[in-house]
Structure formats: structure tokens, C-alpha cells
Design an enzyme around this catalytic site. Sequence first.
Site: not given
Length: 255
Positions: A119-120, A137
Amino acid sequence: MIHPTALIDPAAELADDVRVGPYSVIGPNVEIGAGTVVASHVVINGPTTIGRNNHIFQFASVGEDCQDKKYKGEPTRLEIGDDNVIRESVTIHRGTIQDNSLTKIGDRNLLMAYVHVAHDCIIGDDCIFANNASVAGHAHVGNGVILGGMTGVHQFCKIGSYAMTSGCSLVLKDIPAYVMVSGNPAGARSMNFEGMRRRGWSKDVVSSLRKAYKLVYRQGLTLEQALLELESMEPSDALQIFIDSLKSSERGITR
């Protein structure tokens, strides 16, 4: 173009020539651009936007909810550009509201089998992630980066453009542009001079970057002292990429 066993949500938007193989599942809020091929047994969830002429191989999971325990189902996004190759069993997760709610992958990247992009993460263009490389992340990866097989990148790390890791490297700090690292934890070994030559970079540019590397890694200077020396060198676009990657480091650079 769409195999009869594929399950495609009516709210998904696929260009007319997108190909989808057997038993693949495409959820709502997914947009897929022209020329993209989705092989069999692929799962794509949204909100996800995938550009043109990508090839997603079997068993990939694209745009799934992230594995961050803080994630509570908020609407976050994944954006993938054009001409990427996403091989077998790759996993790419959407972002979180703790960052910019966005995971983003640029153009012309090759993600080999079992690669994980968390994520991200923000991934640039023309990167190669070899088998089982995993990027945790909030990591940012520049253009033309090569991650060797089974490389692990710690969350929030930044990897500058044209950097390279050897197989099984554990990246715990930021890697400046062009720098080659290896080991557990990873340590700087050199710059990717061979990659520069293959790209046709001039001898003057390569020589300048060699000098820059020595200032940071071989002269016993602090980073602040090295930056002063670097900024006194004859300027060039390539050198500025190196300087900017040093200045942007928040975790400290790999030494």
C-alpha cells in the site's frame, strides 16, 4: 476477447479490445485501457485504473485491500500506467488514508513472479523487480531501478532512480540514485556504471558520477560536507538526480 468463465462486474469499464482469460474476476470501479491482456485466474479489485497495453499474467492479485491493520475499508486507489508486464502471482495493494490513499505504478515496468508492491508505494518507470522482490508500504522507487530476486525493502524507504540491489538484499535505509547495494542489511558497493554505459551515457557523465560517488562514500565526509562538494561540481542533469536523492532522504542513506 472475454472468456465466458470470467466474472466482470457491470460497473467495471474495459476498453473494447481488452482480453480477459478464463476464471478471472474483475470487480467494480476498475478501468482497463486498450490493448491490455488479463490472463486466467487474475483478480482485479477497485478503485483501480490500469492503462494501455499491459499484460497481467495468471494468479496475479491487483488492487486488493491492503494488509495494514489500520485499514478499515476506506475508498483508496491503485493507478497503473502503460506497457507494464505483471507476471504470475504478483500482488499489488491499494493505498491508505494515512498517506495519499494511492498506490501508483508508472510505465514499462517488469514485475516478475511473486513480486509484492504494498500500500501507498510509488513506483516510477522502466523498473525491473525480479522474482520475490517485496516493497513494503509507503516506499518510493524512482525510474530505471532494478531489484534483485528476493530483495526486501523496508517501509518508507526511498530508492533513487537507476539504483540496483543484488539478490536477497535487505534494504533498511534510502538508496541514492545510481547506487548498487547488496547484503543483509544492504550496504553500498558501487554505482551502476555498466547500466549507464548500456544506456549510452557519455564518458563525461559517467566520470562525473564516479567522482560524486567517491565524495559521498570514500572520502570520510559527512553527508552535509559531501553535498557542499557535490554542489560545487560542474552541474548536469544526471548529477542533480543524485544530489536530489540525497537531499530527499529521511531515513538516512545506505552506507
